[in-house]
Enzyme design. Structure first.
Site, PDB file in Angstrom:
ATOM      1  N   TRP A 102       0.814  -1.206   0.000  1.00  0.00           N
ATOM      2  CA  TRP A 102       0.000   0.000   0.000  1.00  0.00           C
ATOM      3  C   TRP A 102       0.848   1.257   0.000  1.00  0.00           C
ATOM      4  CZ3 TRP A 102      -4.326  -0.795  -2.011  1.00  0.00           C
ATOM      5  CH2 TRP A 102      -4.990  -2.002  -1.810  1.00  0.00           C
ATOM      6  N   ASP A 172      -1.225   7.145   5.910  1.00  0.00           N
ATOM      7  CA  ASP A 172      -2.361   6.310   5.546  1.00  0.00           C
ATOM      8  C   ASP A 172      -2.616   5.392   6.736  1.00  0.00           C
ATOM      9  OD1 ASP A 172      -4.119   4.401   4.616  1.00  0.00           O
ATOM     10  OD2 ASP A 172      -2.946   3.852   2.848  1.00  0.00           O
ATOM     11  N   LYS A 196     -12.158  -1.044   7.419  1.00  0.00           N
ATOM     12  CA  LYS A 196     -11.400  -1.898   8.333  1.00  0.00           C
ATOM     13  C   LYS A 196     -11.967  -1.769   9.753  1.00  0.00           C
ATOM     14  CE  LYS A 196      -8.404  -2.058   4.833  1.00  0.00           C
ATOM     15  NZ  LYS A 196      -8.257  -3.181   3.904  1.00  0.00           N
TER      16      LYS A 196
END
Length: 360
Positions: A102, A172, A196
């Protein structure tokens, strides 16, 4: 109805009390005569939902008054572009740390808008560790420093906030925001997809300091312009209203559960007992350096990889689902976000022991 323990990395399981309340309010929200899905996003009822969600988020994270809170469509991936578009502010350089897939994706998108300095990378080690701070090479001319706080695929997580020599710190936090208390004031910007720990897929949260709002690149689309979104209360266009409502319900649940300190203690217990179960067996292994193991995502392997399909089949039969590793790395993975109860982790640990007894 028999609900399973869902170990998906995202969209992840939601707290049952949230789902039950959403079910009860599906046809009619309070006394409005309609569902939240049918409301005007500019009407009084939905504006009240949106304002309460922001207030609860500010309360949970102790967000200072000089930060804007935005609720935006497009998930975290849209923010890979929005961050450089909004934060370069006349500069041409940005600094990124690479600790997994990511952060690699965020870096690649930023390269479309800026000259990116790679501070350090864990790629040579298979993204199983965070490069030590004394190995980082910071760019003093960078507009900001970006890192991914938790890598869902590789299972690597920062357990402290890094020091970056005065550069605006951007993170992030899609997979660990709201899993523990956080010093928001140490960041210039935090962003996170909701799917999440915060709610369903389709909405993201951006927390950005006032002095970093404004002066976007001329080519910045209006929907990605933080100033315009802030001025319009995150309603520059019709937002994902039902997702926003569900996110708000999750925030209320977090407060009912005792807040982030209580959630952190629970998350530590869950992670510690699962890692202990893996570590005490030669049949299972986790590749991540212990100092940076994720509390949220636990990748693991079997000593006999050919048994993985059977493991997944038998786990599913036992009510333990979505334990497949990411397609890019394979193996197995248990994601144990806020909504995963300790009973789910205990059930997985018992299954690990039984599967090893039968096939080890």
């Amino acid at each position: 109805m028999a609900r399973v323990y869902n170990f998906s990395a995202g969209p992840s399981m939601l707290p049952e009390p949230v789902l039950e309340r959403a079910r009860d309010e599906l046809l009619e929200f309070r006394d409005t005569g309609m569902s939240v899905m049918e409301m005007s996003h500019r009407g009084r009822d939905f504006v009240g939902i949106a304002e309460k969600a922001e207030a609860d988020l500010r309360d949970l994270l102790a967000i200072p008054a000089n930060y804007r809170v935005l609720f935006l469509p497009g998930g975290a991936t849209a923010q890979f572009a929005a961050v450089p578009m909004n934060l370069l502010r006349g500069k041409t350089r940005a600094c990124y740390l690479s600790t997994g897939l990511w952060s690699e994706k965020a870096l690649a998108e930023a390269q479309r808008y800026a000259t990116v300095t790679l501070a350090a990378s864990g790629k040579a080690d298979g993204f199983t560790r965070i490069p030590p701070r004394d190995e980082w090479h910071l760019d003093p001319e960078a507009a900001y420093f970006h890192y991914t706080a938790n890598e869902t695929i590789n299972g690597v997580e920062f357990h402290t906030v890094p020091e970056v020599d005065g550069l605006p710190l951007v993170s992030d936090m899609s997979s660990n925001l709201l899993s523990r208390p956080l010093e928001v004031e140490r960041f210039g910007l935090i962003y996170a997809g909701a799917q999440k720990n915060m709610g369903p897929a389709g909405i993201a949260v951006v927390i950005v300091r006032d002095d970093l709002v404004g002066q976007p690149l001329p080519s910045t689309p209006s929907l990605l312009d933080y100033r315009k979104q802030a001025e319009q209360g995150s309603m520059l266009n019709t937002p994902p209203t039902y997702n926003w409502y569900l996110l708000g319900l999750v925030l209320e649940w977090l407060k009912d559960e005792g807040g982030l300190a209580a959630l952190e203690a629970r998350n530590l217990r869950k992670a510690n007992k699962l890692y202990a179960a893996l570590d005490r067996s030669a049949f299972y292994s986790n590749p991540v350096e212990p100092s940076c193991r994720s509390r949220m995502n636990v990748p693991f392997r079997l000593a006999a990889p050919e048994l993985e399909p059977l493991f997944l089949k038998e786990a599913k039969a036992a009510g333990l689902v979505n334990l497949e590793g990411h397609r890019s790395v394979g193996g197995l993975r248990a994601s144990i976000y806020n909504a995963m109860p300790e009973a789910g982790v205990d059930a997985l640990i018992a299954f690990l022991a039984e599967f090893e007894r039968q096939h080890g």
